[in-house]
Motif scaffolding. Sequence first.
Motif, PDB file in Angstrom:
ATOM      1  N   LEU A   1       0.831  -1.193   0.000  1.00 43.75           N
ATOM      2  CA  LEU A   1       0.000   0.000   0.000  1.00 43.75           C
ATOM      3  C   LEU A   1       0.868   1.247   0.000  1.00 43.75           C
ATOM      4  O   LEU A   1       1.967   1.236   0.543  1.00 43.75           O
ATOM      5  CB  LEU A   1      -0.879   0.057   1.256  1.00 43.75           C
ATOM      6  N   GLY A   2       0.369   2.297  -0.559  1.00 44.13           N
ATOM      7  CA  GLY A   2       0.993   3.614  -0.441  1.00 44.13           C
ATOM      8  C   GLY A   2       0.169   4.438   0.537  1.00 44.13           C
ATOM      9  O   GLY A   2      -1.057   4.425   0.490  1.00 44.13           O
ATOM     10  N   ARG A   3       0.825   5.129   1.440  1.00 41.39           N
ATOM     11  CA  ARG A   3       0.141   5.951   2.434  1.00 41.39           C
ATOM     12  C   ARG A   3       0.845   7.283   2.537  1.00 41.39           C
ATOM     13  O   ARG A   3       2.060   7.372   2.416  1.00 41.39           O
ATOM     14  CB  ARG A   3       0.160   5.297   3.824  1.00 41.39           C
ATOM     15  N   LYS A   4       0.091   8.328   2.803  1.00 33.29           N
ATOM     16  CA  LYS A   4       0.623   9.669   3.018  1.00 33.29           C
ATOM     17  C   LYS A   4       0.662   9.953   4.519  1.00 33.29           C
ATOM     18  O   LYS A   4      -0.060   9.312   5.287  1.00 33.29           O
ATOM     19  CB  LYS A   4      -0.283  10.700   2.340  1.00 33.29           C
ATOM     20  N   PRO A   5       1.483  10.915   4.949  1.00 30.88           N
ATOM     21  CA  PRO A   5       1.479  11.279   6.362  1.00 30.88           C
ATOM     22  C   PRO A   5       0.069  11.589   6.851  1.00 30.88           C
ATOM     23  O   PRO A   5      -0.722  12.236   6.166  1.00 30.88           O
ATOM     24  CB  PRO A   5       2.368  12.524   6.406  1.00 30.88           C
ATOM     25  N   GLY A   6      -0.260  11.050   8.021  1.00 25.42           N
ATOM     26  CA  GLY A   6      -1.581  11.226   8.611  1.00 25.42           C
ATOM     27  C   GLY A   6      -2.537  10.091   8.288  1.00 25.42           C
ATOM     28  O   GLY A   6      -3.536   9.909   8.968  1.00 25.42           O
TER      29      GLY A   6
ATOM     30  N   ASP B   1      -8.102  -8.504  14.157  1.00 25.76           N
ATOM     31  CA  ASP B   1      -8.183  -9.959  14.280  1.00 25.76           C
ATOM     32  C   ASP B   1      -9.638 -10.412  14.428  1.00 25.76           C
ATOM     33  O   ASP B   1     -10.564  -9.597  14.404  1.00 25.76           O
ATOM     34  CB  ASP B   1      -7.300 -10.468  15.422  1.00 25.76           C
ATOM     35  N   ASN B   2      -9.833 -11.717  14.582  1.00 21.77           N
ATOM     36  CA  ASN B   2     -11.185 -12.288  14.651  1.00 21.77           C
ATOM     37  C   ASN B   2     -11.980 -11.819  15.865  1.00 21.77           C
ATOM     38  O   ASN B   2     -13.206 -11.889  15.861  1.00 21.77           O
ATOM     39  CB  ASN B   2     -11.119 -13.815  14.659  1.00 21.77           C
ATOM     40  N   GLN B   3     -11.292 -11.378  16.913  1.00 26.63           N
ATOM     41  CA  GLN B   3     -11.979 -10.891  18.112  1.00 26.63           C
ATOM     42  C   GLN B   3     -12.247  -9.385  18.051  1.00 26.63           C
ATOM     43  O   GLN B   3     -12.754  -8.810  19.003  1.00 26.63           O
ATOM     44  CB  GLN B   3     -11.167 -11.214  19.375  1.00 26.63           C
ATOM     45  N   GLY B   4     -11.877  -8.752  16.950  1.00 21.25           N
ATOM     46  CA  GLY B   4     -12.116  -7.326  16.806  1.00 21.25           C
ATOM     47  C   GLY B   4     -11.015  -6.438  17.353  1.00 21.25           C
ATOM     48  O   GLY B   4     -11.138  -5.218  17.350  1.00 21.25           O
ATOM     49  N   ARG B   5      -9.927  -7.043  17.857  1.00 17.96           N
ATOM     50  CA  ARG B   5      -8.807  -6.236  18.353  1.00 17.96           C
ATOM     51  C   ARG B   5      -8.094  -5.601  17.170  1.00 17.96           C
ATOM     52  O   ARG B   5      -7.979  -6.205  16.119  1.00 17.96           O
ATOM     53  CB  ARG B   5      -7.838  -7.095  19.157  1.00 17.96           C
ATOM     54  N   GLU B   6      -7.606  -4.390  17.358  1.00 17.14           N
ATOM     55  CA  GLU B   6      -6.997  -3.636  16.267  1.00 17.14           C
ATOM     56  C   GLU B   6      -5.544  -3.280  16.547  1.00 17.14           C
ATOM     57  O   GLU B   6      -5.174  -2.967  17.673  1.00 17.14           O
ATOM     58  CB  GLU B   6      -7.752  -2.331  16.031  1.00 17.14           C
ATOM     59  N   VAL B   7      -4.749  -3.325  15.493  1.00 14.83           N
ATOM     60  CA  VAL B   7      -3.410  -2.750  15.476  1.00 14.83           C
ATOM     61  C   VAL B   7      -3.473  -1.644  14.439  1.00 14.83           C
ATOM     62  O   VAL B   7      -3.861  -1.875  13.297  1.00 14.83           O
ATOM     63  CB  VAL B   7      -2.341  -3.796  15.091  1.00 14.83           C
ATOM     64  N   ARG B   8      -3.121  -0.423  14.847  1.00  8.79           N
ATOM     65  CA  ARG B   8      -3.163   0.730  13.949  1.00  8.79           C
ATOM     66  C   ARG B   8      -1.737   1.174  13.647  1.00  8.79           C
ATOM     67  O   ARG B   8      -0.917   1.327  14.556  1.00  8.79           O
ATOM     68  CB  ARG B   8      -3.932   1.881  14.583  1.00  8.79           C
ATOM     69  N   ILE B   9      -1.465   1.383  12.358  1.00  9.50           N
ATOM     70  CA  ILE B   9      -0.162   1.849  11.910  1.00  9.50           C
ATOM     71  C   ILE B   9      -0.386   3.156  11.155  1.00  9.50           C
ATOM     72  O   ILE B   9      -1.041   3.170  10.117  1.00  9.50           O
ATOM     73  CB  ILE B   9       0.517   0.808  11.004  1.00  9.50           C
ATOM     74  N   GLU B  10       0.134   4.246  11.712  1.00 17.83           N
ATOM     75  CA  GLU B  10      -0.054   5.565  11.119  1.00 17.83           C
ATOM     76  C   GLU B  10       1.270   6.086  10.567  1.00 17.83           C
ATOM     77  O   GLU B  10       2.308   5.989  11.215  1.00 17.83           O
ATOM     78  CB  GLU B  10      -0.583   6.552  12.162  1.00 17.83           C
ATOM     79  N   VAL B  11       1.234   6.634   9.374  1.00 14.87           N
ATOM     80  CA  VAL B  11       2.411   7.273   8.782  1.00 14.87           C
ATOM     81  C   VAL B  11       2.508   8.679   9.369  1.00 14.87           C
ATOM     82  O   VAL B  11       1.549   9.443   9.328  1.00 14.87           O
ATOM     83  CB  VAL B  11       2.295   7.340   7.243  1.00 14.87           C
TER      84      VAL B  11
ATOM     85  N   TYR C   1      13.907   7.588   5.423  1.00 16.46           N
ATOM     86  CA  TYR C   1      13.140   6.811   6.384  1.00 16.46           C
ATOM     87  C   TYR C   1      11.708   7.310   6.482  1.00 16.46           C
ATOM     88  O   TYR C   1      11.424   8.469   6.228  1.00 16.46           O
ATOM     89  CB  TYR C   1      13.771   6.898   7.780  1.00 16.46           C
ATOM     90  N   MET C   2      10.824   6.399   6.917  1.00 18.18           N
ATOM     91  CA  MET C   2       9.454   6.764   7.254  1.00 18.18           C
ATOM     92  C   MET C   2       9.322   6.658   8.761  1.00 18.18           C
ATOM     93  O   MET C   2       9.937   5.796   9.378  1.00 18.18           O
ATOM     94  CB  MET C   2       8.456   5.776   6.637  1.00 18.18           C
ATOM     95  N   ARG C   3       8.535   7.519   9.353  1.00 19.36           N
ATOM     96  CA  ARG C   3       8.219   7.398  10.778  1.00 19.36           C
ATOM     97  C   ARG C   3       6.828   6.800  10.872  1.00 19.36           C
ATOM     98  O   ARG C   3       5.902   7.250  10.196  1.00 19.36           O
ATOM     99  CB  ARG C   3       8.268   8.758  11.450  1.00 19.36           C
ATOM    100  N   LEU C   4       6.689   5.782  11.707  1.00 20.71           N
ATOM    101  CA  LEU C   4       5.414   5.104  11.899  1.00 20.71           C
ATOM    102  C   LEU C   4       5.005   5.168  13.358  1.00 20.71           C
ATOM    103  O   LEU C   4       5.847   5.048  14.248  1.00 20.71           O
ATOM    104  CB  LEU C   4       5.515   3.629  11.482  1.00 20.71           C
ATOM    105  N   ARG C   5       3.715   5.349  13.600  1.00 25.19           N
ATOM    106  CA  ARG C   5       3.172   5.251  14.954  1.00 25.19           C
ATOM    107  C   ARG C   5       2.321   3.980  14.973  1.00 25.19           C
ATOM    108  O   ARG C   5       1.378   3.850  14.200  1.00 25.19           O
ATOM    109  CB  ARG C   5       2.308   6.458  15.294  1.00 25.19           C
ATOM    110  N   ILE C   6       2.667   3.048  15.859  1.00 28.91           N
ATOM    111  CA  ILE C   6       1.952   1.770  15.941  1.00 28.91           C
ATOM    112  C   ILE C   6       1.231   1.716  17.277  1.00 28.91           C
ATOM    113  O   ILE C   6       1.837   1.882  18.329  1.00 28.91           O
ATOM    114  CB  ILE C   6       2.933   0.588  15.816  1.00 28.91           C
ATOM    115  N   THR C   7      -0.065   1.478  17.220  1.00 25.04           N
ATOM    116  CA  THR C   7      -0.897   1.355  18.414  1.00 25.04           C
ATOM    117  C   THR C   7      -1.472  -0.042  18.422  1.00 25.04           C
ATOM    118  O   THR C   7      -2.113  -0.462  17.450  1.00 25.04           O
ATOM    119  CB  THR C   7      -2.035   2.394  18.392  1.00 25.04           C
ATOM    120  N   ALA C   8      -1.222  -0.790  19.515  1.00 30.05           N
ATOM    121  CA  ALA C   8      -1.678  -2.181  19.601  1.00 30.05           C
ATOM    122  C   ALA C   8      -2.062  -2.510  21.034  1.00 30.05           C
ATOM    123  O   ALA C   8      -1.606  -1.850  21.972  1.00 30.05           O
ATOM    124  CB  ALA C   8      -0.565  -3.123  19.130  1.00 30.05           C
TER     125      ALA C   8
END
Length: 64
Positions: free
Chosen positions: A5-10, A17-27, A38-45
């Motif tokens: 995928l290509g993503r822009k900042p923001g 997953d099957n239980q509805g839990r989310e991992v979010r990866i933000e550029v 380099y790209m900076r990523l914010r990962i919320t899990a």
Amino acid sequence: MPLTLGRKPGQEIVLKDNQGREVRIEVMEADNMDYHDYMRLRITAPDDIQIIRGELIPGNDSKE
């Protein structure tokens, strides 16, 4: 099957997953142009999901 995928900042990608839990990866916006290769990523899990850089996993051929 890999997904490329290509993503822009923001913008983000959400993994769910099957239980509805989310991992979010933000550029993130680059705030220091010294790191233009380099790209900076914010990962919320959920707390029970480990976030590990690929190069730290033994046997992983991820680029450093």
